[in-house]
Design a protein around this motif. Structure first.
Motif, mmCIF file in Angstrom:
data_model
loop_
_atom_site.group_PDB
_atom_site.id
_atom_site.type_symbol
_atom_site.label_atom_id
_atom_site.label_comp_id
_atom_site.label_asym_id
_atom_site.label_seq_id
_atom_site.Cartn_x
_atom_site.Cartn_y
_atom_site.Cartn_z
ATOM 1 N N PHE A 165 23.183 87.312 15.029
ATOM 2 C CA PHE A 165 23.117 88.306 15.575
ATOM 3 C C PHE A 165 24.638 89.094 15.001
ATOM 4 C CE2 PHE A 165 24.847 89.775 19.525
ATOM 5 C CZ PHE A 165 23.438 90.081 20.311
ATOM 6 N N MET A 205 9.824 81.973 24.079
ATOM 7 C CA MET A 205 9.856 82.766 22.780
ATOM 8 C C MET A 205 9.180 82.578 22.020
ATOM 9 S SD MET A 205 13.883 79.604 21.682
ATOM 10 C CE MET A 205 12.620 78.857 21.602
ATOM 11 N N ASP A 236 7.943 86.616 23.685
ATOM 12 C CA ASP A 236 9.250 87.195 24.012
ATOM 13 C C ASP A 236 9.104 87.895 21.860
ATOM 14 O OD1 ASP A 236 10.904 89.110 24.882
ATOM 15 O OD2 ASP A 236 12.271 87.475 23.685
ATOM 16 N N ALA A 261 16.612 75.290 10.814
ATOM 17 C CA ALA A 261 17.047 73.653 12.049
ATOM 18 C C ALA A 261 16.332 74.026 13.353
ATOM 19 C CB ALA A 261 18.435 73.584 12.258
ATOM 20 N N TYR A 286 14.768 77.581 18.175
ATOM 21 C CA TYR A 286 15.501 78.299 18.805
ATOM 22 C C TYR A 286 15.812 79.240 17.700
ATOM 23 C CZ TYR A 286 14.735 74.943 22.648
ATOM 24 O OH TYR A 286 13.557 73.833 23.656
ATOM 25 N N ASP A 287 16.643 77.991 16.827
ATOM 26 C CA ASP A 287 17.013 78.910 15.731
ATOM 27 C C ASP A 287 16.858 80.120 14.633
ATOM 28 O OD1 ASP A 287 19.477 77.720 13.964
ATOM 29 O OD2 ASP A 287 18.287 76.154 15.720
ATOM 30 N N TYR A 304 13.995 81.477 16.585
ATOM 31 C CA TYR A 304 14.116 82.272 17.055
ATOM 32 C C TYR A 304 15.068 83.501 17.198
ATOM 33 C CZ TYR A 304 13.915 85.405 22.161
ATOM 34 O OH TYR A 304 13.760 86.149 23.108
ATOM 35 N N ILE A 305 16.198 82.964 17.196
ATOM 36 C CA ILE A 305 16.924 83.968 17.286
ATOM 37 C C ILE A 305 17.391 84.867 15.509
ATOM 38 C CG2 ILE A 305 20.206 83.606 16.450
ATOM 39 C CD1 ILE A 305 19.906 80.674 18.389
ATOM 40 N N MET A 307 14.461 87.688 16.358
ATOM 41 C CA MET A 307 14.734 88.481 17.133
ATOM 42 C C MET A 307 16.167 89.548 17.404
ATOM 43 S SD MET A 307 12.923 88.748 19.411
ATOM 44 C CE MET A 307 13.713 89.497 21.001
ATOM 45 N N SER A 308 16.644 88.833 15.821
ATOM 46 C CA SER A 308 18.001 89.776 15.426
ATOM 47 C C SER A 308 17.324 89.827 14.642
ATOM 48 C CB SER A 308 19.082 88.421 15.006
ATOM 49 O OG SER A 308 19.536 87.823 15.986
ATOM 50 N N LYS A 340 15.813 92.973 16.264
ATOM 51 C CA LYS A 340 17.241 93.817 16.824
ATOM 52 C C LYS A 340 17.096 95.316 15.958
ATOM 53 C CE LYS A 340 19.008 92.507 20.743
ATOM 54 N NZ LYS A 340 18.178 92.975 22.845
ATOM 55 N N LEU A 397 20.847 74.363 21.346
ATOM 56 C CA LEU A 397 21.624 74.977 20.496
ATOM 57 C C LEU A 397 22.742 74.373 19.669
ATOM 58 C CD1 LEU A 397 21.844 78.404 21.109
ATOM 59 C CD2 LEU A 397 19.829 77.299 19.895
ATOM 60 N N GLY A 440 28.458 83.465 16.971
ATOM 61 C CA GLY A 440 26.457 84.472 16.923
ATOM 62 C C GLY A 440 24.957 83.656 17.698
ATOM 63 N N LYS A 441 25.701 81.991 18.626
ATOM 64 C CA LYS A 441 24.590 81.750 18.839
ATOM 65 C C LYS A 441 25.063 82.064 20.568
ATOM 66 C CE LYS A 441 22.359 78.328 16.335
ATOM 67 N NZ LYS A 441 22.322 77.436 15.013
ATOM 68 N N ALA A 496 23.678 85.063 21.099
ATOM 69 C CA ALA A 496 22.698 85.003 21.315
ATOM 70 C C ALA A 496 21.679 84.372 22.277
ATOM 71 C CB ALA A 496 21.685 84.518 20.227
ATOM 72 N N TYR A 545 19.144 86.872 24.780
ATOM 73 C CA TYR A 545 18.139 86.860 24.888
ATOM 74 C C TYR A 545 17.199 85.651 25.365
ATOM 75 C CZ TYR A 545 18.159 88.135 19.944
ATOM 76 O OH TYR A 545 18.811 88.863 18.740
ATOM 77 N N ALA A 571 14.435 84.712 26.346
ATOM 78 C CA ALA A 571 13.454 83.729 26.883
ATOM 79 C C ALA A 571 13.921 82.437 26.066
ATOM 80 C CB ALA A 571 12.525 84.442 25.850
ATOM 81 N N LEU A 572 14.891 82.445 25.185
ATOM 82 C CA LEU A 572 15.412 81.663 24.355
ATOM 83 C C LEU A 572 16.001 81.049 25.948
ATOM 84 C CD1 LEU A 572 17.147 79.986 21.577
ATOM 85 C CD2 LEU A 572 19.299 81.751 22.274
#
Lengths: 396, 434
Positions: free
Chosen positions: A21, A311, A314, A368, A371-372, A374-375, A378-379, A382, B363, B375-376, B379, B383, B385-386
């Motif tokens: 992020f 996710m 999105d 990992a 979810y990672d 996706y993050i 998405m980052s 962005k 997470l 950062g998480k 996020a 987000y 959706a997350l």
């Protein structure tokens, strides 16, 4: 006269950087070139080169009777041209035998067929041009990413001049015989060839003998002979890594792909065909109507059915939502970045299926967790959307 | 030995613990409650011995035994199957005196507790009373929770010859953050060495038992804890202001729980998302340090300390939060993230926690990686959706984390140490939340 149609698919995505992020607005280094190169080197050595050697040997041994088709994603071709010319050469040597048909698909191994017809057509056209330039023949056969199929995909493929489309998911179509050619609804010339799931899966890398899998090439050939009759076609569509490579040794199935064509060819009547040859010699058994999108068997396992999870939806919506703005930049570089982000692998890595027992995920996901994945994706998006808006450093 | 209705053997279990509902102050009591309830539902009988019982109203499904009123009288108020016996001992959670943080796993909600000065004497007295109890009660197996119960379990074994299972919820290494109390360490090691079998709440804890205490890995079985949905759960439909997001740390403010990483991450997040509110709920020896650090970072207006929360306050706090963070440095299990998940709150947990072994839809961060944590957090707050995916998948995951499942695994350990006939697998139709 039963026919075997083999299509081996090779693809490697560009790996994404770990992009958090706090990198938004600070870095446009989205792709991990070094890691991508490392993976490519490994797969080239363990899989592409030995498999292509095997294929060449088979073609020479059987003097033209062993015929096969290969699908190499544009993303992979690009990487090979940059760093692994020996692999590219080995593909060229296969093409020179005249026994290997190269098929075409979306350059970026994308899900564009689900989101944007314009983009889909462009990626396919790009790939077809490149394959023609590299291997000398204009591809007649189309294979969509992950064998995703539907009336629309078929219609587009026909309008682009393809003669045959390879598809998956016959098991989900009641009454569809995967051992025959079909005419897609609304098409006049195009024929569709469905993957034969059972026999294709028999090839998969599982410990020998598990799940009543054939242990030997003899047994596999016997099964084919028993299960296939008359003019039927057996379509064996699989990943390059499933067909060959060093990891077969560990499963006790080494030598399997090398010996089964010989065993089969010794039987009367059996032959190997490329997809184009198959459609030239067979008439369609009937029409097949697939209004929506059809995913192949096991696509849940790799985490790719659509609509996906929150996710995946999105991320895809965000990515394809940028299309007009990306095109408006008229920047080759920006469009390439956007397209490289479309690789289906990135969406597979966001799958939350089978996490608890999921070897499939763990083995191939560079992140990992989904979810990672996706993050990071998405980052990147962005940051990227901020940049194409000309507002570098813009905060979300 | 009785036969259960389904033909499997029912066992009589003598359990030594530290606290039992309603007299609890931390996670151990809650865990013992859930565990014994599930064992009783599977047809077993549990006699639960605690150091003391403050009030006359005895709970539920166990026979609670106390040395105070031992030999125990008729246990009318208890549901069949479980007896709880308190031993007359001043051993109590959160006794004042020393500066040593309370040690029990999961006792997140507790105020900083202290051991009494004659702690070891008390533990010994508890043990001697246990010997008396062991003479009067019949049982097949001894199941002791935490180091405080070790002398009691050893006395009971000497008296009865029954096998002793040591259930480790936390180790001195987790609690102390390095400054190990040699007395406690010695009792733990003795318990681990002498036990016929050891149950650890996570692989994380098991590896510590094997590596730091030199115990044969074969002797240690991992049984993960479960979570019970409180009756009030979900009753707090707290309406959150749009755009106002709350990030929660709820636990003891001690080294083990990693509060400092939460504070540092908060400062980083607030630079990007200035409207977020961070809440640190709980108390502990690092609290004043944290308050000072928050002031130093100049984030006081977005950072609240609630102090120690109880009962419904805790539930309300979870319900009001958008994200729960557990940056523990060392966490044998860590039940709090599961509790947060019961309120549909997404969670970030440290990889250095046992609970991360069973949670796949959380997470995860390394506790020291403040950048990754920050950062998480961003996020998760940005987000939708997350968090939607995490919450929906967590609901499914929670349904599988039942005490019924844990009880089956514990039963298997009983079978191994007692050599009694295998408990036949029975299909339990478990309520969605036990």
């Amino acid at each position: 006269m039963p026919s075997v149609v083999i299509c081996l698919h090779a693809h490697l995505p560009l790996r994404l950087k770990k992009y958090g992020f706090f990198d938004i607005g600070h870095s446009q280094d989205y792709f991990d070139e070094q890691e991508s190169r490392r993976v490519l080197e490994r797969v080239a050595k363990d899989c592409f080169l030995p498999t292509n050697r095997t294929l060449l040997k088979l073609i020479r041994r059987h003097r033209g009777s062993f015929r096969i088709s290969c699908s190499v994603s544009g993303m992979l071709l690009e990487q090979l041209e940059k760093g692994q010319n020996t692999v590219l050469e080995s593909f060229r040597r296969l093409a020179d035998t005249g026994c290997v048909e190269f098929v075409s698909g979306p350059w970026h191994h994308s899900l564009a067929s689900l989101f944007s017809e314009t983009e889909f057509r462009e990626q396919v056209a790009l790939h077809r041009r490149r394959v023609r330039a590299l291997f000398g023949r204009r591809p007649q056969t189309f294979r969509n990413t992950e064998l995703i199929y539907g009336n629309d995909v078929a219609r587009i493929a026909e309008s682009m001049g393809f003669r045959v489309i390879l598809a998956g998911g016959a098991d989900r179509l009641p009454g569809c015989d995967a051992a025959a050619l079909h005419r897609p609804a609304g098409c006049r010339k195009l024929k569709v060839l469905f993957r034969h799931d059972r026999f294709s899966d028999d090839f998969a890398l599982r410990p020998a003998g598990a799940d009543r899998q054939p242990r030997t090439a003899d047994e596999f050939a016997r099964r084919l002979a028993e299960g296939v009759h008359g003019d039927e076609i057996v379509s064996l569509f699989m990943d390059y890594r499933t067909f060959g490579g060093n990891n077969r040794t560990a499963t006790g199935m080494a030598g399997f792909p090398e010996t089964f064509p010989g065993i089969l060819l010794k039987r009367r009547d059996w032959r190997f065909l490329t997809p184009s040859e198959a459609v030239a010699q067979h008439a369609p058994a009937g029409e097949i109507d697939v209004p929506g999108q059809l995913f192949r068997a096991g696509s849940e396992k790799i985490g790719l059915t659509w609509p996906g999870n929150h996710m995946q939806i999105d991320a895809a919506r965000t990515l394809y939502g940028l299309e007009d703005r990306v095109r408006a930049t008229k920047s080759r570089k920006r469009i390439d970045v956007w397209r490289n982000l479309q690789a289906s692998d990135h969406f597979c890595h966001m799958s939350t299926e089978n996490l608890a027992g999921g070897e499939i995920q763990g083995a191939s996901n560079p992140f990992a967790s989904p979810y990672d994945a996706y993050i990071h994706h998405m980052s990147i998006l962005k940051d990227f959307s901020g940049r194409i808006a000309g507002k570098t450093g813009e905060r979300p | 030995m009785e036969k259960r209705e389904d033909g499997a053997r029912a066992m009589q279990i003598l359990m030594f613990g530290w606290e039992f509902p309603p007299y609890i102050s931390g996670g151990l009591g809650t865990a013992c409650y859930g565990m014994t309830k599930a064992l009783v539902e599977r047809g077993h009988r549990v006699t639960f011995v605690v150091p003391s019982l403050p009030g006359p109203d005895r709970p539920s499904h166990v026979a609670l035994v106390s040395a105070a009123d031992f030999p125990a009288g008729p246990e009318k108020a208890l549901p069949a199957g479980i007896t709880v016996n308190p031993v007359d001992s001043p051993l109590r959670p959160y006794m004042a005196e020393s500066d040593y943080g309370i040690f029990r796993e999961g006792s997140l909600l507790a105020s900083p507790g202290h051991y009494g000065p004659n702690l070891f004497d008390e533990v010994q007295r508890y043990g001697e009373a246990a010997a008396l109890i062991a003479r009067r009660v019949s049982f097949d197996v001894i199941h002791a929770h935490e180091w405080l119960s070790v002398p009691a379990a050893l006395h009971a074994r000497r008296e009865s010859g029954r096998p002793f299972i040591f259930h480790v919820h936390a180790l001195e290494f987790d609690r102390s953050g390095g400054s190990v109390n040699p007395g406690i360490f010695a009792v733990e090691r003795q318990g681990l060495a002498e036990a016929d079998h050891v149950i650890a709440v996570s692989h994380f804890t098991k590896s510590m038992i094997v590596e730091r205490y030199g115990i044969d890995a074969e002797k240690v079985t991992v049984v993960h804890n479960a979570v019970s949905r409180g009756e009030a759960a979900g009753a707090y439909g707290v309406v959150k202001a749009q755009g106002e997001k709350i990030v929660l740390f709820l636990g003891r403010i001690t080294h083990q729980k990693g509060p400092v990483f939460f504070v540092e991450a908060a400062a980083k997040v607030l630079r990007v998302l200035p409207d977020v509110t961070f809440v640190m709920a709980g108390s502990g020896d690092l609290m004043s340090r944290m308050v000072e650090r928050v002031a130093e970072l100049g984030i006081g207006s977005r950072f609240l300390f609630t102090g120690f929360l109880r009962g419904s306050e805790v539930e309300r706090m979870y319900a009001a939060s958008d994200l729960y963070v557990m940056p523990s440095v060392s966490e044998p299990f860590g039940i709090a993230p599961l509790e947060a998940m019961l309120y549909d709150v997404p969670v970030i947990i440290s990889r250095q926690s046992g609970v991360s072994e069973v949670l796949h839809h959380a997470l995860k961060v390394d506790f020291w990686d403040v950048d990754d944590l920050a950062g998480k957090i961003c996020a998760a707050l940005t987000y939708d959706a997350l968090t939607r995916e995490m919450v929906e998948r967590s609901r499914e995951e929670l349904r599988a984390l039942t005490w019924g499942r844990a009880a089956r695994e514990i039963e298997e350990v009983y079978r191994r140490v007692t050599g009694l006939a295998p408990v036949e697998p029975i299909e339990l139709t478990e309520p969605t939340n036990q």
